[in-house]
Design a protein around this motif. Structure first.
Motif, mmCIF file in Angstrom:
data_model
loop_
_atom_site.group_PDB
_atom_site.id
_atom_site.type_symbol
_atom_site.label_atom_id
_atom_site.label_comp_id
_atom_site.label_asym_id
_atom_site.label_seq_id
_atom_site.Cartn_x
_atom_site.Cartn_y
_atom_site.Cartn_z
ATOM 1 N N THR A 41 0.836 -1.213 0.000
ATOM 2 C CA THR A 41 0.000 0.000 0.000
ATOM 3 C C THR A 41 0.868 1.261 0.000
ATOM 4 O O THR A 41 0.452 2.301 -0.493
ATOM 5 C CB THR A 41 -0.957 0.044 1.211
ATOM 6 O OG1 THR A 41 -0.186 0.061 2.406
ATOM 7 C CG2 THR A 41 -1.887 -1.149 1.212
ATOM 8 N N ARG B 158 3.352 6.437 -2.502
ATOM 9 C CA ARG B 158 4.572 6.861 -3.188
ATOM 10 C C ARG B 158 4.253 7.334 -4.604
ATOM 11 O O ARG B 158 4.775 8.341 -5.073
ATOM 12 C CB ARG B 158 5.584 5.703 -3.244
ATOM 13 C CG ARG B 158 6.224 5.422 -1.916
ATOM 14 C CD ARG B 158 7.077 4.172 -1.924
ATOM 15 N NE ARG B 158 7.714 4.018 -0.637
ATOM 16 C CZ ARG B 158 8.880 4.562 -0.300
ATOM 17 N NH1 ARG B 158 9.562 5.248 -1.186
ATOM 18 N NH2 ARG B 158 9.382 4.400 0.900
ATOM 19 N N SER C 181 0.472 11.312 2.384
ATOM 20 C CA SER C 181 -0.373 10.310 3.030
ATOM 21 C C SER C 181 -1.027 10.843 4.298
ATOM 22 O O SER C 181 -1.877 10.188 4.884
ATOM 23 C CB SER C 181 0.438 9.048 3.352
ATOM 24 O OG SER C 181 1.413 9.349 4.327
ATOM 25 N N ARG D 144 -5.886 9.731 1.650
ATOM 26 C CA ARG D 144 -6.130 8.446 2.317
ATOM 27 C C ARG D 144 -7.403 7.809 1.787
ATOM 28 O O ARG D 144 -7.435 6.622 1.480
ATOM 29 C CB ARG D 144 -6.230 8.620 3.834
ATOM 30 C CG ARG D 144 -4.981 9.113 4.480
ATOM 31 C CD ARG D 144 -4.822 8.573 5.877
ATOM 32 N NE ARG D 144 -4.400 7.180 5.860
ATOM 33 C CZ ARG D 144 -3.152 6.787 5.686
ATOM 34 N NH1 ARG D 144 -2.189 7.649 5.506
ATOM 35 N NH2 ARG D 144 -2.850 5.498 5.687
ATOM 36 N N ARG E 60 0.540 1.057 7.181
ATOM 37 C CA ARG E 60 0.610 1.676 8.500
ATOM 38 C C ARG E 60 -0.694 1.491 9.271
ATOM 39 O O ARG E 60 -0.720 1.457 10.479
ATOM 40 C CB ARG E 60 0.855 3.200 8.371
ATOM 41 C CG ARG E 60 2.092 3.596 7.618
ATOM 42 C CD ARG E 60 3.340 3.229 8.403
ATOM 43 N NE ARG E 60 4.551 3.735 7.769
ATOM 44 C CZ ARG E 60 5.088 3.253 6.669
ATOM 45 N NH1 ARG E 60 4.532 2.236 6.052
ATOM 46 N NH2 ARG E 60 6.206 3.769 6.180
ATOM 47 N N ASP E 61 -1.792 1.408 8.523
ATOM 48 C CA ASP E 61 -3.123 1.468 9.136
ATOM 49 C C ASP E 61 -4.022 0.344 8.637
ATOM 50 O O ASP E 61 -5.232 0.476 8.678
ATOM 51 C CB ASP E 61 -3.763 2.808 8.767
ATOM 52 C CG ASP E 61 -3.893 2.959 7.240
ATOM 53 O OD1 ASP E 61 -3.157 2.254 6.522
ATOM 54 O OD2 ASP E 61 -4.728 3.743 6.782
ATOM 55 N N ARG F 33 10.607 10.679 9.482
ATOM 56 C CA ARG F 33 9.440 10.049 8.847
ATOM 57 C C ARG F 33 8.601 9.295 9.868
ATOM 58 O O ARG F 33 7.374 9.335 9.841
ATOM 59 C CB ARG F 33 9.898 9.092 7.739
ATOM 60 C CG ARG F 33 9.766 9.759 6.409
ATOM 61 C CD ARG F 33 9.389 8.881 5.268
ATOM 62 N NE ARG F 33 10.290 7.793 5.004
ATOM 63 C CZ ARG F 33 9.868 6.649 4.481
ATOM 64 N NH1 ARG F 33 8.589 6.470 4.237
ATOM 65 N NH2 ARG F 33 10.725 5.697 4.218
ATOM 66 N N ASP G 159 4.744 9.987 10.463
ATOM 67 C CA ASP G 159 3.750 8.936 10.250
ATOM 68 C C ASP G 159 3.034 8.531 11.543
ATOM 69 O O ASP G 159 1.910 8.051 11.503
ATOM 70 C CB ASP G 159 4.402 7.687 9.612
ATOM 71 C CG ASP G 159 4.992 7.985 8.225
ATOM 72 O OD1 ASP G 159 4.620 9.019 7.647
ATOM 73 O OD2 ASP G 159 5.824 7.196 7.743
ATOM 74 N N ARG H 53 0.660 12.052 13.069
ATOM 75 C CA ARG H 53 -0.370 12.759 12.318
ATOM 76 C C ARG H 53 -1.746 12.417 12.909
ATOM 77 O O ARG H 53 -1.929 11.349 13.522
ATOM 78 C CB ARG H 53 -0.298 12.364 10.844
ATOM 79 C CG ARG H 53 -0.549 10.902 10.627
ATOM 80 C CD ARG H 53 -0.204 10.500 9.218
ATOM 81 N NE ARG H 53 -0.485 9.098 9.000
ATOM 82 C CZ ARG H 53 0.022 8.400 8.011
ATOM 83 N NH1 ARG H 53 0.867 8.959 7.166
ATOM 84 N NH2 ARG H 53 -0.296 7.141 7.849
#
Ligand code: DC
Length: 441
Positions: free
Chosen positions: A243, A248, A311, A317, A338-339, A388, A392, A395
């Motif tokens: 993902t 990216r 992102s 998103r 990440r999620d 980063r 990440d 946020r």
């Protein structure tokens, strides 16, 4: 030499008149310009369409061909006027799959996989969505028994009354697909049908393609998520969705358009005219933006930073998450991000949260860069990694976070082989537990 203004006008006229995708070499010959100049002109034209909100067109590139097509958001309105004819942004893999179906219909998804040697489920699903392929009826075999045919729309698009009129040259715009002569295909398909009927030989592969399993692997950059996800997917014979590559790809588009990846208004406008697509296969994911394959351009530090910024925007998103959910609805998948376990697919069958210390992760990234011949400095990589991570994890929207029911894995100092074995055991255990839970009415 022809002026840029005249050359651009001529290029546009050629693309318009051609209608179908046209080879860049041929175009350069027709225009009497070098390949290099043609690339510059194509870039200019592409940018013009992207920036010009009054234009309904965009420039698509597929392999070495280019074509004019309509802007994605106008598709619905246009379909009111015209039949959706012969969409030209099919990938080579899609043409191959179409060829296998058209020449051998009816076929099952497993049979297509047998002929192509790779799982083609996501491509088939896309062809069905586009109305080029239909499923009518099922075969009495285990696995994926749906019978696939090409549709009336396909016949109309390719100017055929029936598939009997099909000649290799009609359909096969790509030479590779012509490598499947009728008879050979048939023999392979018959062998496969016999194999499928033998239900005694069910291995992990069959098991996980019959029973949908979705594995979420979340964690920070450089933790080894994608290596583990790829390996796990391969061992279970299911597909892997990266993902991060989607964010990216959008970050790259923003940079190429000269936009600030954190500027919500600008990015929202960009997304309204963005076609993001992923093609999944056991050989790896290819990621496309506006029909262009950007897979090899999205691993630079600048794109990493742009992806991290972009992102964090809610428009971005939603844009990506909708696509991720749609892909996971249709097939078994391993997804890394990440999620995934906390937000995208909270009902995933198995969730992992994979991490390692920032120093270990930075060292891995640093060595990876050295191996690729990129000059870098460990301290810079560590600093960028920490920055980063902070971005990440802090946020407001979908921060990197372990889901309550995720299995925590620290990869520091451990080998991939060892980790994959552990994860496979955990997947099996979890799947058996899930199977044991009695269903409620
Ligand atoms: O995993 P990666 O480094 O390729 O991800 C690139 C960026 O995309 C990363 O900085 C965070 C973001 N990302 C995200 O917000 N959600 C995901 N599911 C995947 C990645």
């Amino acid at each position: 030499m022809m002026s840029d203004v005249k050359a651009l006008a001529l290029l546009e006229a050629f693309l318009f008149a051609a209608g179908d995708p046209i080879e860049k070499d041929k175009l350069a010959d027709l225009m009497e310009v070098s390949a290099q100049r043609l690339d510059l002109l194509l870039d200019q034209l592409k940018r013009r369409y992207q920036i010009d909100v009054w234009s309904g067109l965009r420039l698509s590139e597929i392999n070495d061909k280019v074509a004019l097509s309509t802007k994605v958001e106008l598709g619905e309105s246009l379909s009111l006027l015209f039949d959706p004819r012969n969409r030209q942004d099919l990938s080579q893999a899609s043409y191959e799959v179409l060829a296998v179906i058209a020449y051998s219909e009816p076929v099952t998804r497993s049979e297509i996989e047998m002929v192509r040697g790779v799982n083609s489920d996501s491509i088939v699903t896309r062809l069905i969505e586009r109305g080029l392929v239909e499923q009518r009826g099922t075969l009495d075999v285990p696995g994926r028994p749906g019978l696939l045919y090409v549709s009336e729309q396909f016949l109309a698009d390719f100017g055929l009354k029936s598939t009997k009129d099909l000649e290799a040259v009609d359909l096969l715009m790509y030479d590779e697909a012509a490598e499947y002569p009728d008879e050979e295909t048939e023999i392979k398909l018959n062998e496969l049908a016999a194999e499928n009927a033998d239900s005694g030989r069910q291995d992990a592969k069959d098991r996980y393609s019959n029973e949908t399993v979705v594995i979420a692997i979340d964690g920070p950059s450089g933790a080894g998520k994608s290596t583990l996800a790829r390996e796990l997917a391969s061992r279970l014979s299911i597909l892997f969705l990266d993902t991060g590559a989607m964010y990216r790809a959008l970050g790259l588009k923003a940079l190429r358009m000269g936009l600030k990846p954190s500027d919500e208004a600008e990015i929202q406008q960009m997304l309204a005219d963005t076609d993001l697509d992923v093609e999944l296969s056991p050989d790896g994911q290819r990621t496309f933006v506006d029909g262009i394959d950007v897979t090899d351009d999205i691993r630079t530090p600048a794109v990493s930073q742009a992806a991290s910024d972009i992102s964090a925007l809610s428009v971005c998103r939603h844009f990506c998450v909708d696509r991720q959910r749609a892909l996971a609805e249709r097939q078994s998948l391993v997804l890394d991000g990440r999620d995934i376990g906390t937000y995208v697919l909270p009902d995933a069958s198995v969730k992992f949260f994979v991490t390692a210390s920032p120093e270990v992760r930075a060292k891995r990234r640093y060595e990876e860069m050295l191996q690729k011949g990129e000059s870098s400095n460990y301290d810079d990589v560590l600093l960028e990694m920490k920055q980063r991570d902070f971005n990440d994890s802090n946020r407001a929207l979908a921060p990197t976070k372990q889901a309550d029911d995720a299995i925590f894995i620290d990869t520091s100092g451990r080998s991939v082989a060892d980790l994959v074995e552990e994860m496979l055991d955990l997947v099996n255990k979890k799947m058996n537990e899930n199977a044991d839970v009695p269903e409620r009415d």
